[in-house]
Design a protein around this motif. Structure first.
Motif, mmCIF file in Angstrom:
data_model
loop_
_atom_site.group_PDB
_atom_site.id
_atom_site.type_symbol
_atom_site.label_atom_id
_atom_site.label_comp_id
_atom_site.label_asym_id
_atom_site.label_seq_id
_atom_site.Cartn_x
_atom_site.Cartn_y
_atom_site.Cartn_z
ATOM 1 N N LEU A 117 0.828 -1.196 0.000
ATOM 2 C CA LEU A 117 0.000 0.000 0.000
ATOM 3 C C LEU A 117 0.860 1.243 0.000
ATOM 4 N N SER A 118 0.245 2.370 -0.236
ATOM 5 C CA SER A 118 0.977 3.636 -0.295
ATOM 6 C C SER A 118 1.235 4.169 1.114
ATOM 7 N N PRO A 119 2.157 5.111 1.252
ATOM 8 C CA PRO A 119 2.394 5.701 2.575
ATOM 9 C C PRO A 119 1.143 6.362 3.171
ATOM 10 N N LEU A 120 0.358 7.060 2.331
ATOM 11 C CA LEU A 120 -0.856 7.690 2.855
ATOM 12 C C LEU A 120 -1.889 6.658 3.274
ATOM 13 N N ALA A 121 -2.027 5.592 2.502
ATOM 14 C CA ALA A 121 -2.953 4.519 2.890
ATOM 15 C C ALA A 121 -2.486 3.870 4.193
ATOM 16 N N TYR A 122 -1.178 3.716 4.345
ATOM 17 C CA TYR A 122 -0.636 3.171 5.589
ATOM 18 C C TYR A 122 -0.972 4.090 6.752
ATOM 19 N N ARG A 123 -0.782 5.392 6.553
ATOM 20 C CA ARG A 123 -1.078 6.371 7.602
ATOM 21 C C ARG A 123 -2.552 6.287 8.002
ATOM 22 N N ARG A 124 -3.448 6.257 7.018
ATOM 23 C CA ARG A 124 -4.886 6.163 7.314
ATOM 24 C C ARG A 124 -5.226 4.865 8.035
ATOM 25 N N ALA A 125 -4.611 3.765 7.626
ATOM 26 C CA ALA A 125 -4.892 2.468 8.243
ATOM 27 C C ALA A 125 -4.455 2.412 9.704
ATOM 28 N N HIS A 126 -3.511 3.239 10.062
ATOM 29 C CA HIS A 126 -3.007 3.230 11.444
ATOM 30 C C HIS A 126 -3.481 4.447 12.239
ATOM 31 N N ASN A 127 -4.539 5.084 11.736
ATOM 32 C CA ASN A 127 -5.152 6.224 12.442
ATOM 33 C C ASN A 127 -4.128 7.268 12.874
ATOM 34 N N ALA A 128 -3.176 7.507 12.032
ATOM 35 C CA ALA A 128 -2.130 8.476 12.345
ATOM 36 C C ALA A 128 -2.615 9.879 11.994
ATOM 37 N N PRO A 129 -1.933 10.884 12.501
ATOM 38 C CA PRO A 129 -2.331 12.261 12.202
ATOM 39 C C PRO A 129 -2.217 12.563 10.701
ATOM 40 N N GLU A 130 -3.185 13.294 10.197
ATOM 41 C CA GLU A 130 -3.129 13.698 8.790
ATOM 42 C C GLU A 130 -2.027 14.735 8.620
ATOM 43 N N PRO A 131 -1.366 14.727 7.479
ATOM 44 C CA PRO A 131 -0.260 15.673 7.280
ATOM 45 C C PRO A 131 -0.753 17.109 7.196
ATOM 46 N N MET A 132 0.090 17.986 7.679
ATOM 47 C CA MET A 132 -0.196 19.412 7.579
ATOM 48 C C MET A 132 0.145 19.852 6.161
#
Length: 135
Positions: A117-132
């Protein structure tokens, strides 16, 4: 040739200092590389740091770690990128630079290859903060 002979039956003494034991492990170089994840680190750089030829370093590294130095370094960079994506709001471009991938395209390639998966999909899957957006 005749061996030297000393009177008094005492054997000749020639000082042969024993060199100190050296750690031939690649662990110090692995730590050195981890401390420089954001920098370009080549196989030649790691071998030079370990004071070994590239061939010897690669062989020892593989026997200790179970993978090539390049693959190990890419996996460590990917693990660091995952941590940053999970715990910060850094943009993908900043994460790529901070982890030594250089650009977001290389980071995406590694994410797709190893995680599917992409880095953004990974971020979303792990409920991480959205990028500024201003970063």
């Amino acid at each position: 040739m005749v061996a030297p002979w000393h009177e008094g039956g005492q054997a000749q003494f020639i000082e042969h200092p024993v060199p100190p034991d050296t750690d031939r492990s690649t662990s110090a170089t692995r730590q050195w590389a981890l401390d420089r994840l954001a920098e370009p680190v080549t196989l030649e750089d790691m071998a030079r740091h370990a004071h070994m030829s590239v061939r010897t370093f690669t062989r020892r590294f593989r026997s200790e770690v179970g993978s090539s130095p390049q693959k190990w370094l890419a996996q460590r960079r990917l693990a660091h990128a995952r941590l940053l994506l999970e715990s910060t709001d850094m943009s993908v471009a900043r994460v790529a630079t901070a982890c030594g991938f250089g650009d977001p395209v290389a980071l995406r390639k590694h994410f797709n290859t190893y995680l599917g998966l992409s880095p953004l999909a990974y971020r979303r899957a792990h409920n991480a903060p959205e990028p500024m957006t201003a970063r």
